[in-house]
Scaffold this motif. Structure first.
Motif, PDB file in Angstrom:
ATOM      1  N   SER A  43       7.933  51.441  -3.078  1.00 39.77           N
ATOM      2  CA  SER A  43       7.953  50.001  -3.331  1.00 39.77           C
ATOM      3  C   SER A  43       6.859  49.292  -2.546  1.00 39.77           C
ATOM      4  O   SER A  43       6.161  48.415  -3.076  1.00 39.77           O
ATOM      5  CB  SER A  43       9.326  49.433  -2.953  1.00 39.77           C
ATOM      6  OG  SER A  43       9.358  48.036  -3.127  1.00 39.77           O
ATOM      7  N   ALA A  47       3.582  47.285  -4.156  1.00 37.10           N
ATOM      8  CA  ALA A  47       3.291  45.885  -3.839  1.00 37.10           C
ATOM      9  C   ALA A  47       1.868  45.709  -3.345  1.00 37.10           C
ATOM     10  O   ALA A  47       1.231  44.687  -3.615  1.00 37.10           O
ATOM     11  CB  ALA A  47       4.277  45.381  -2.785  1.00 37.10           C
ATOM     12  N   ARG A  75       8.236  43.627  -7.716  1.00 35.88           N
ATOM     13  CA  ARG A  75       7.051  43.629  -6.860  1.00 35.88           C
ATOM     14  C   ARG A  75       5.759  43.551  -7.666  1.00 35.88           C
ATOM     15  O   ARG A  75       4.795  42.922  -7.239  1.00 35.88           O
ATOM     16  CB  ARG A  75       7.022  44.893  -5.988  1.00 35.88           C
ATOM     17  CG  ARG A  75       8.088  44.945  -4.908  1.00 35.88           C
ATOM     18  CD  ARG A  75       7.856  43.862  -3.869  1.00 35.88           C
ATOM     19  NE  ARG A  75       8.778  43.952  -2.757  1.00 35.88           N
ATOM     20  CZ  ARG A  75       8.534  44.634  -1.653  1.00 35.88           C
ATOM     21  NH1 ARG A  75       7.390  45.278  -1.523  1.00 35.88           N
ATOM     22  NH2 ARG A  75       9.410  44.668  -0.684  1.00 35.88           N
TER      23      ARG A  75
END
Length: 535
Positions: A43, A47, A75
Motif C-alpha cells: 500500500s 501511494a 491510495r
C-alpha cells in the motif's frame, strides 16, 4: 510508442513470485517494478509510485484480500488491481471484485489468463488517468484560483511550530497586498493558535469535520475566525474528545475547499503523526518540519519521517527542515544536523529569542514583537519553504507587494525619509571609522603569524645543519662547510659551527626577519650534538 505499464506485485510465497516474474516478463509493454511482502508495504509503495497495474496474491497478509484491494484503490484510483486466487475461494474473489479489483486469476497461473487480464487492467488505468487529469484541469480552469498549502510540523512538542506558523501567516498578509491567508490549527490535542493571537472561537475544525460528507464553501467560511490581523483562522477543538471527528477524509475535504477560497493556507500540523496530520501532509504542496539542534529532536524527527514514509504520504527528500533556537555553543551544530537527513535544511536559522518573543507572547499579539531582524528571518524562511510562492489570481496576475507600513501624511513621509538618510549616513561613517581602526590590528596579527612561521622554518633547517655537521666531524671533514651546504643559500651566512673540546658540535642559526636573507632577530637557534668519531 506508448510508455511501458509499471507493475507492482504483492506476494510472499516463492512459487507465486517466480510464476509472476516469469509470465510478466513475457508480456509486451509490461515493466516489473518491485515485489512487496506485506499488504502494508504494498500500500505504501502504491501511494508513492502510482503504478498502472498491481498483481496481489490473496494469501498476502496481514490484511484480507478485499481490504487490501480497497485500500490500494483508495491510495491510487488510477491503478488496476488483479487478484491471484490460490485458495479458489469464490466468496473472497467476489468480495475483492466488489472492493475494486479488475480481474481474478486462478492459480496456477497461465500466460493467456494473465496477459488477457493484464491488458484489461492496463486499458482501464489509461482511461482513468485521462479522465482524472481532464477533470483536474477543468476544475482548476473553472475555479480560476488554486491556493498553495504549506504544512508546518514539529519534530516534538515545544519546538515553536505554532509561533512560527502564526508569524509566517501574519507577515505574509501584511507584506503582500491582497493576499488571502488562512491558518489551520491541526494540532488536535494541544492546538494553541487561539492563544498566540487571542482569538475567540464559536466552532472548530471538529464541527466542520462532522459535516465533511456534505461540506460546502459557505459552511467552512462560516466556521472561520476572521482575526483583526487580516488572516482567517480554522481553530482546533476545545475538547480533546472531539478530535475523533477529524478523520483523514475530512481533512482532505476541508483543505480542498480552503484551497479554492484562499491564496495561501498554512497548516499547524502539531508534533504527533496522526491520520489527520498524515492526510494534510499528503495534500500539501510543501511540508516543513521544525527541529531544535539536539539529539532528542532529531530522534523524534526520524520517527515522524518513518511514519510518513510507511503511510506513503511524503518521502524525507521532499521535506524542508527549519532549525529553531540555534546558539553558538550547541553541541549538535546545524552543519552536523544537515548530514543526518536527506531533507533540505533551510539556510535561515532562528536563534534562541525568548526575550524577543516574550512581549508578543504575554500580550497574545505578534505585532508586539518589534525586532526587525526577527521578521526579516521569518520572511526569508517563508521564501525558502515556498510559502511566498503565490499562485496567480483569477486574471493570471500575481498579488502586488506593498510596504509594511503606509505613511499617513506627506510631511511625515519627508521627515521620515530625511531622518532615515541622516541615520544611514551616520551609520555608514561609523562603519568606515571602525574599519580603518581595525586595519593596523589585522596587519599586526598577520605579521606575527608570518614571523612565527619563519622561526619554525629556521628551527627545521637548524636541525638539518646540525646533523650534517655531526656526520662531517665524525669522518674528519669540515663540519661548518657541511652545515652550510645543508641549508638554503639564503641562510648560509647565518649558520655558525663551534667544535668543542669535549668532542661535541654546536650549530647555531640566526632567525630571519620578514624573509630569509633580509635580516635577523637578536637571538638565534642553536643545537649541540655529541660526535662519535669513526676509528
Amino acid at each position: 510508442m506508448s510508455r511501458p505499464a509499471k507493475v507492482l506485485v504483492g506476494a510472499a510465497e516463492q512459487g507465486v513470485v517466480t510464476a509472476v516474474r516469469n509470465l510478466v516478463g513475457e508480456i509486451d509493454g509490461a515493466e516489473l517494478a518491485s515485489f512487496q511482502e506485506t499488504t502494508h508495504e504494498l500500500s505504501a509503495m502504491v501511494a508513492r509510485t502510482k503504478p498502472d497495474v498491481v498483481i496481489l496474491h490473496d494469501a498476502l497478509g496481514p490484511q484480507s484480500a478485499a481490504d487490501a484491494v480497497r485500500e490500494l484503490v483508495l491510495r491510487s484510483p488510477t491503478t488496476g488491481v488483479l487478484l491471484v486466487n490460490s485458495s479458489l475461494d469464490t466468496t473472497a474473489a467476489l468480495a475483492a471484485m466488489e472492493a475494486g479489483a479488475k480481474g481474478v486469476l486462478p492459480y496456477p497461473l497461465t500466460f493467456d489468463d494473465l496477459a488477457g487480464r493484464f491488458e484489461i487492467a492496463r486499458q482501464w488505468s489509461e482511461r482513468m488517468s485521462g479522465l482524472i487529469s481532464g477533470a483536474v484541469a477543468d476544475t482548476a480552469r473553472d475555479l480560476g484560483r488554486h491556493g498553495r498549502i504549506t504544512l508546518l510540523a514539529g519534530a516534538k512538542g515545544g519546538v515553536g511550530t505554532t509561533t512560527i506558523a502564526t508569524h509566517l501567516a501574519i507577515d505574509l498578509h501584511r507584506k503582500v497586498e491582497g493576499t488571502r491567508v488562512c491558518l489551520v490549527d491541526l494540532d488536535l490535542l494541544a492546538g494553541d493558535v487561539s492563544g498566540v493571537v487571542e482569538a475567540r472561537q464559536r466552532v472548530s475544525i471538529a464541527d466542520v469535520a462532522k459535516v465533511a460528507e456534505d461540506l460546502s464553501a459557505s459552511t467552512i467560511l462560516d466556521a472561520l475566525v476572521h482575526h483583526e490581523s487580516g488572516i482567517s483562522l480554522l481553530l482546533a477543538p476545545l475538547q480533546p474528545h472531539e478530535s475523533e471527528y477529524v478523520t483523514a477524509n475530512a481533512v482532505r475535504a476541508i483543505l480542498g475547499l480552503l484551497r479554492q477560497e484562499f491564496d495561501v493556507i498554512l497548516v499547524d500540523g502539531g508534533s504527533h503523526a496522526t491520520p489527520a496530520q498524515a492526510a494534510a501532509v499528503e495534500v500539501s504542496d510543501a511540508v516543513a518540519v521544525l527541529v531544535t539542534p539536539d539529539v532528542l529532536a532529531m530522534r523524534s524527527f526520524r520517527r515522524t519521517v518513518q511514519a510518513w514514509e510507511a503511510l506513503g504520504v511524503r518521502s524525507e527528500s521532499e521535506l524542508h527542515v527549519i532549525v529553531n533556537r540555534v546558539a553558538r555553543d550547541d553541541t549538535l551544530n546545524v552543519e552536523a544536523l544537515g548530514r543526518l537527513t536527506s531533507a533540505t535544511v533551510v539556510s535561515t536559522r532562528l536563534p534562541t529569542a525568548l526575550r524577543t518573543l516574550e512581549r508578543g507572547v504575554n500580550a497574545r499579539n505578534p505585532d508586539e514583537v518589534r525586532e526587525a531582524s526577527w521578521w526579516a528571518a521569518i520572511e526569508r524562511i517563508g521564501t525558502e519553504v515556498g510559502v511566498r510562492d503565490l499562485p496567480s489570481g483569477p486574471l493570471g496576475t500575481a498579488p502586488a507587494r506593498r510596504p509594511r507600513r503606509q505613511p499617513k501624511a506627506k510631511t511625515k513621509t519627508k521627515t521620515t525619509k530625511s531622518t532615515s538618510k541622516a541615520k544611514a549616513g551616520a551609520e555608514a561613517g561609523q562603519i568606515a571609522v571602525e574599519t580603518v581602526a581595525l586595519v593596523p590590528l589585522v596587519l599586526l596579527v598577520c605579521l606575527l603569524a608570518w614571523q612565527l612561521g619563519l622561526t619554525a622554518f629556521a628551527m627545521v633547517w637548524n636541525g638539518h645543519a646540525s646533523n650534517a655537521a655531526t656526520r662531517a666531524a665524525a669522518v674528519g671533514n669540515d663540519p661548518e662547510e657541511a652545515a652550510r651546504d645543508a641549508v638554503p643559500d639564503s641562510m648560509r651566512d647565518s649558520v655558525h659551527v663551534v667544535v668543542r673540546e669535549d668532542g661535541s658540535v654546536e650549530v647555531s642559526t640566526d632567525v630571519p626577519v620578514m624573509c630569509p636573507g633580509c635580516g635577523s632577530l637578536p637571538t638565534s637557534i642553536s643545537k649541540t650534538t655529541d660526535v662519535v668519531y669513526e676509528p
